[in-house]
Scaffold this motif. Structure first.
Motif, PDB file in Angstrom:
ATOM      1  N   TYR A  66      78.763  38.796  27.741  1.00 51.14           N
ATOM      2  CA  TYR A  66      80.147  38.719  26.769  1.00 51.14           C
ATOM      3  C   TYR A  66      80.038  37.754  26.175  1.00 51.14           C
ATOM      4  CZ  TYR A  66      85.098  38.675  25.818  1.00 51.14           C
ATOM      5  OH  TYR A  66      85.535  38.401  25.063  1.00 51.14           O
ATOM      6  N   LYS A  67      80.004  38.107  25.042  1.00 50.11           N
ATOM      7  CA  LYS A  67      80.055  37.224  23.843  1.00 50.11           C
ATOM      8  C   LYS A  67      81.601  36.465  23.615  1.00 50.11           C
ATOM      9  CE  LYS A  67      76.915  37.614  20.562  1.00 50.11           C
ATOM     10  NZ  LYS A  67      76.129  37.689  19.378  1.00 50.11           N
ATOM     11  N   ALA A  68      81.750  35.713  23.337  1.00 45.32           N
ATOM     12  CA  ALA A  68      83.229  35.292  23.684  1.00 45.32           C
ATOM     13  C   ALA A  68      83.478  35.599  21.746  1.00 45.32           C
ATOM     14  CB  ALA A  68      83.322  33.719  23.875  1.00 45.32           C
ATOM     15  N   GLN A  69      85.028  35.769  21.756  1.00 46.49           N
ATOM     16  CA  GLN A  69      85.394  35.802  19.876  1.00 46.49           C
ATOM     17  C   GLN A  69      86.671  34.724  20.256  1.00 46.49           C
ATOM     18  OE1 GLN A  69      86.408  39.832  18.975  1.00 46.49           O
ATOM     19  NE2 GLN A  69      84.713  40.943  20.123  1.00 46.49           N
ATOM     20  N   THR A  70      86.087  34.301  18.881  1.00 45.86           N
ATOM     21  CA  THR A  70      87.308  33.003  18.881  1.00 45.86           C
ATOM     22  C   THR A  70      87.953  33.202  17.877  1.00 45.86           C
ATOM     23  OG1 THR A  70      85.571  31.662  20.255  1.00 45.86           O
ATOM     24  CG2 THR A  70      87.744  30.888  19.070  1.00 45.86           C
ATOM     25  N   SER A  71      89.472  32.818  17.660  1.00 43.08           N
ATOM     26  CA  SER A  71      90.214  33.273  17.170  1.00 43.08           C
ATOM     27  C   SER A  71      90.789  31.365  16.465  1.00 43.08           C
ATOM     28  CB  SER A  71      91.215  33.389  16.528  1.00 43.08           C
ATOM     29  OG  SER A  71      91.272  35.055  16.285  1.00 43.08           O
ATOM     30  N   THR A  72      90.377  30.437  14.974  1.00 39.34           N
ATOM     31  CA  THR A  72      90.509  28.978  14.955  1.00 39.34           C
ATOM     32  C   THR A  72      91.059  29.382  13.764  1.00 39.34           C
ATOM     33  OG1 THR A  72      88.059  29.263  15.712  1.00 39.34           O
ATOM     34  CG2 THR A  72      89.118  27.030  14.230  1.00 39.34           C
ATOM     35  N   VAL A  73      92.047  28.397  13.877  1.00 36.58           N
ATOM     36  CA  VAL A  73      92.782  27.725  12.434  1.00 36.58           C
ATOM     37  C   VAL A  73      92.170  26.297  12.209  1.00 36.58           C
ATOM     38  CG1 VAL A  73      95.083  27.031  11.526  1.00 36.58           C
ATOM     39  CG2 VAL A  73      94.549  29.185  13.341  1.00 36.58           C
ATOM     40  N   LEU A  74      91.759  25.884  11.168  1.00 36.84           N
ATOM     41  CA  LEU A  74      91.719  24.622  10.570  1.00 36.84           C
ATOM     42  C   LEU A  74      93.097  23.617   9.691  1.00 36.84           C
ATOM     43  CD1 LEU A  74      89.632  22.129  10.580  1.00 36.84           C
ATOM     44  CD2 LEU A  74      88.642  23.667   8.093  1.00 36.84           C
ATOM     45  N   MET A  75      93.161  22.671   9.960  1.00 36.03           N
ATOM     46  CA  MET A  75      94.615  22.218   9.263  1.00 36.03           C
ATOM     47  C   MET A  75      94.027  20.900   8.989  1.00 36.03           C
ATOM     48  SD  MET A  75      97.782  22.140  12.402  1.00 36.03           S
ATOM     49  CE  MET A  75      98.657  21.304  11.163  1.00 36.03           C
ATOM     50  N   ILE A  76      93.937  20.783   7.308  1.00 37.19           N
ATOM     51  CA  ILE A  76      93.548  19.555   6.480  1.00 37.19           C
ATOM     52  C   ILE A  76      94.948  18.543   6.351  1.00 37.19           C
ATOM     53  CG2 ILE A  76      92.449  19.413   4.400  1.00 37.19           C
ATOM     54  CD1 ILE A  76      90.411  21.784   5.172  1.00 37.19           C
ATOM     55  N   ILE A  92      81.319  30.868   9.888  1.00 36.86           N
ATOM     56  CA  ILE A  92      81.357  32.076  10.838  1.00 36.86           C
ATOM     57  C   ILE A  92      81.327  33.202   9.763  1.00 36.86           C
ATOM     58  CG2 ILE A  92      83.543  32.920  11.390  1.00 36.86           C
ATOM     59  CD1 ILE A  92      84.663  29.697  12.363  1.00 36.86           C
ATOM     60  N   MET A  93      81.848  32.851   8.391  1.00 38.97           N
ATOM     61  CA  MET A  93      81.107  34.238   7.835  1.00 38.97           C
ATOM     62  C   MET A  93      79.742  35.073   8.218  1.00 38.97           C
ATOM     63  SD  MET A  93      83.474  34.256   4.519  1.00 38.97           S
ATOM     64  CE  MET A  93      83.187  32.613   3.795  1.00 38.97           C
ATOM     65  N   THR A  94      79.260  34.332   8.271  1.00 33.79           N
ATOM     66  CA  THR A  94      77.573  34.197   8.385  1.00 33.79           C
ATOM     67  C   THR A  94      77.227  34.692   9.626  1.00 33.79           C
ATOM     68  OG1 THR A  94      76.773  31.983   7.847  1.00 33.79           O
ATOM     69  CG2 THR A  94      76.945  33.063   6.602  1.00 33.79           C
ATOM     70  N   LYS A  95      77.295  33.327  11.002  1.00 30.52           N
ATOM     71  CA  LYS A  95      76.350  34.048  12.283  1.00 30.52           C
ATOM     72  C   LYS A  95      77.793  34.820  13.072  1.00 30.52           C
ATOM     73  CE  LYS A  95      73.472  31.070  14.477  1.00 30.52           C
ATOM     74  NZ  LYS A  95      73.117  29.715  15.294  1.00 30.52           N
ATOM     75  N   TYR A  96      79.064  33.857  12.262  1.00 29.07           N
ATOM     76  CA  TYR A  96      79.606  34.843  13.846  1.00 29.07           C
ATOM     77  C   TYR A  96      80.542  36.211  13.178  1.00 29.07           C
ATOM     78  CZ  TYR A  96      78.125  30.597  16.340  1.00 29.07           C
ATOM     79  OH  TYR A  96      76.796  29.837  16.504  1.00 29.07           O
ATOM     80  N   PRO A  97      80.380  36.752  12.522  1.00 28.62           N
ATOM     81  CA  PRO A  97      81.516  37.600  11.721  1.00 28.62           C
ATOM     82  C   PRO A  97      82.226  38.399  12.451  1.00 28.62           C
ATOM     83  CG  PRO A  97      79.202  38.724  12.376  1.00 28.62           C
ATOM     84  CD  PRO A  97      79.478  37.070  12.700  1.00 28.62           C
ATOM     85  N   LYS A  98      82.567  37.992  14.448  1.00 30.86           N
ATOM     86  CA  LYS A  98      83.227  38.832  14.692  1.00 30.86           C
ATOM     87  C   LYS A  98      84.800  37.506  15.188  1.00 30.86           C
ATOM     88  CE  LYS A  98      80.593  41.981  16.991  1.00 30.86           C
ATOM     89  NZ  LYS A  98      80.481  42.960  18.176  1.00 30.86           N
ATOM     90  N   ASP A  99      84.099  36.139  15.145  1.00 32.73           N
ATOM     91  CA  ASP A  99      85.337  35.105  14.825  1.00 32.73           C
ATOM     92  C   ASP A  99      86.156  35.046  13.617  1.00 32.73           C
ATOM     93  OD1 ASP A  99      83.928  34.934  17.079  1.00 32.73           O
ATOM     94  OD2 ASP A  99      83.304  32.659  16.358  1.00 32.73           O
ATOM     95  N   THR A 100      87.580  34.472  13.761  1.00 30.98           N
ATOM     96  CA  THR A 100      88.270  34.350  12.542  1.00 30.98           C
ATOM     97  C   THR A 100      88.630  32.960  12.455  1.00 30.98           C
ATOM     98  OG1 THR A 100      89.954  34.654  14.144  1.00 30.98           O
ATOM     99  CG2 THR A 100      89.064  36.326  13.214  1.00 30.98           C
ATOM    100  N   LEU A 101      88.685  32.501  10.726  1.00 25.83           N
ATOM    101  CA  LEU A 101      88.835  31.582  10.136  1.00 25.83           C
ATOM    102  C   LEU A 101      90.258  30.964   9.084  1.00 25.83           C
ATOM    103  CD1 LEU A 101      88.258  27.755  10.382  1.00 25.83           C
ATOM    104  CD2 LEU A 101      86.578  28.577   8.974  1.00 25.83           C
ATOM    105  N   ASP A 102      90.890  30.664   9.856  1.00 21.50           N
ATOM    106  CA  ASP A 102      92.354  30.467   8.718  1.00 21.50           C
ATOM    107  C   ASP A 102      92.214  29.310   9.163  1.00 21.50           C
ATOM    108  OD1 ASP A 102      93.322  33.103   9.316  1.00 21.50           O
ATOM    109  OD2 ASP A 102      93.341  33.201  10.709  1.00 21.50           O
ATOM    110  N   VAL A 103      92.439  28.924   7.198  1.00 16.06           N
ATOM    111  CA  VAL A 103      92.141  27.665   6.385  1.00 16.06           C
ATOM    112  C   VAL A 103      94.056  27.267   6.012  1.00 16.06           C
ATOM    113  CG1 VAL A 103      91.720  25.782   5.309  1.00 16.06           C
ATOM    114  CG2 VAL A 103      89.908  27.216   6.209  1.00 16.06           C
ATOM    115  N   ILE A 104      94.517  26.266   6.866  1.00 12.25           N
ATOM    116  CA  ILE A 104      95.912  25.776   6.315  1.00 12.25           C
ATOM    117  C   ILE A 104      95.641  23.816   6.212  1.00 12.25           C
ATOM    118  CG2 ILE A 104      97.206  27.387   7.746  1.00 12.25           C
ATOM    119  CD1 ILE A 104      98.361  25.255   9.606  1.00 12.25           C
TER     120      ILE A 104
END
Length: 372
Positions: A178-188, A216-228
């Motif tokens: 099972y390859k985990a999929q991760t949703s990440t929010v990066l707060m700056i 994330i976009m190139t190596k883990y395309p199933k993951d999501t990253l939101d930047v706020i």
């Protein structure tokens, strides 16, 4: 006899070294345009000054040649500004070039560590990647999972050569991980303190964000990253907006940032969710209706309690918050320790130099989890 003959690869010298000179100047330009928040004209002005001081170019290839190459290769383009004047701006290719350089600069040296980069969980039987483990056939297994060599060997052992027969009991299955999929929010944090005291903290934060997004976009395309970003308020930005990010005359409304991050993660279907928060100070602001409640003198109890309440709420939702504190004041450490304890997350008191490594390692670690 057919075969291959290998010899040392010697790259062909480019005519007058122009390509090598362009790549060298492009690396410097990408650094400068990040520091100028995407202002191409200012970055080129700085590059010209550096050329005068350090002789970056020569008679065969000058800054004007470099600018023309930037246009021809599609890194910059011209468009009209608010006053109707022609201005040079970054193209999509130029923005991606900055992200790729940030990825190589921050995460490149970690590629050859013990982590293979697959980020597997210990849970098997589902997923989309084969592993080396074998097990008996079970109803529902697909044909492509059958280990043919091992299965035929089992059939020969169990049934002999003369009356060869392959039965269900002979089949061996290559298990899947099972390859985990991760949703990440990066707060700056973009409060004014990110550029105070003669230290530029926002540029390293931007670089880390660009590197993480490109990874994330190139190596883990199933993951999501939101930047706020968060100052007096919090709002979401797109990855393409990162080079243009600037610090404002803001206080630090950590509550607004956490509320927006939680709202974004609620919409994600992944079970693995996490928040990375890059900041250099304490929360100093709340928004009550249309009014801002601000206090920059120490830790305000009202603001602190609201921030800790959200930390506890994230914990109940199984959303760990990893705080990267770019400051070492003792009372700020005490705040981060209390916040981390309430959330059951992690905290790093990082220098600007080590920020990228900490975020990469924590991203890898959290990606191996499978929240049940």
């Amino acid at each position: 006899m057919l075969g291959y003959r290998f010899s040392e690869f010697v790259p062909q010298e480019q005519e007058d070294g122009k390509k090598a000179k362009f790549d060298q100047l492009l690396d410097i330009f990408n650094q400068l345009v990040t520091m100028t928040s995407g202002d191409v004209s200012e970055a080129l002005s700085w590059l010209t000054q550096l050329d005068k001081q350090y002789n970056l170019t020569d008679d065969s290839y000058g800054i004007a040649d470099f600018i023309e190459d930037l246009k021809e290769k599609g890194y910059i383009r011209e468009e009209k500004d608010e006053n109707g004047q022609q201005a040079q701006v970054l193209s999509a290719k130029g923005e991606q070039s900055i992200r790729k350089q940030s990825l190589d600069e921050i995460f490149g040296k970690l590629k050859k560590t013990g982590n293979s980069g697959n980020h597997r969980t210990p849970y098997q039987g589902t997923g989309d990647e084969m592993n080396t483990d074998r097990r008996e056939f079970q109803f529902g297994d697909s044909l492509e999972q059958i280990a043919m060599t091992e299965s035929i060997r089992n059939a020969q052992i169990n049934n002999g050569f003369e009356n060869f027969m392959l039965t269900e009991n002979d089949l061996e299955i290559m298990d899947k991980e099972y390859k985990a999929q991760t949703s990440t929010v990066l707060m700056i944090d973009i409060s004014h303190s990110m550029i105070l005291y003669g230290e530029d903290r926002i540029t390293p934060a931007k670089k880390v964000a660009m590197a993480l997004s490109e990874l994330i976009m190139t190596k883990y395309p199933k993951d999501t990253l939101d930047v706020i970003v968060f100052g007096n308020d919090a709002w979401q930005i797109q990855v393409k907006d990162l080079p243009y990010l600037e610090v404002g005359p803001y206080h630090t409304n950590t509550v607004a940032g956490l509320e927006l991050a939680m709202d974004l993660l609620r919409r994600r279907k992944n079970k693995n969710k996490q928040i990375f928060m890059i900041t250099d100070g304490k929360p100093t602001c709340l928004k009550e209706g249309i009014r801002y409640y601000k206090n920059s003198f120490g830790l305000d109890k009202k603001i602190l309690n609201k921030t800790l309440t959200l930390a506890a709420q994230c914990r109940r939702l199984k959303i760990p918050v990893t705080t990267f504190m770019i400051a070492r004041d003792q009372y700020l450490k005490e705040f981060v320790q209390e916040f981390t304890k309430t959330n059951n997350g992690r905290a790093y008191y990082s220098s600007l130099k080590g920020l990228g490594e900490f975020i990469f390692e924590d991203y890898q670690r959290n990606r191996r989890k499978d929240v049940r």
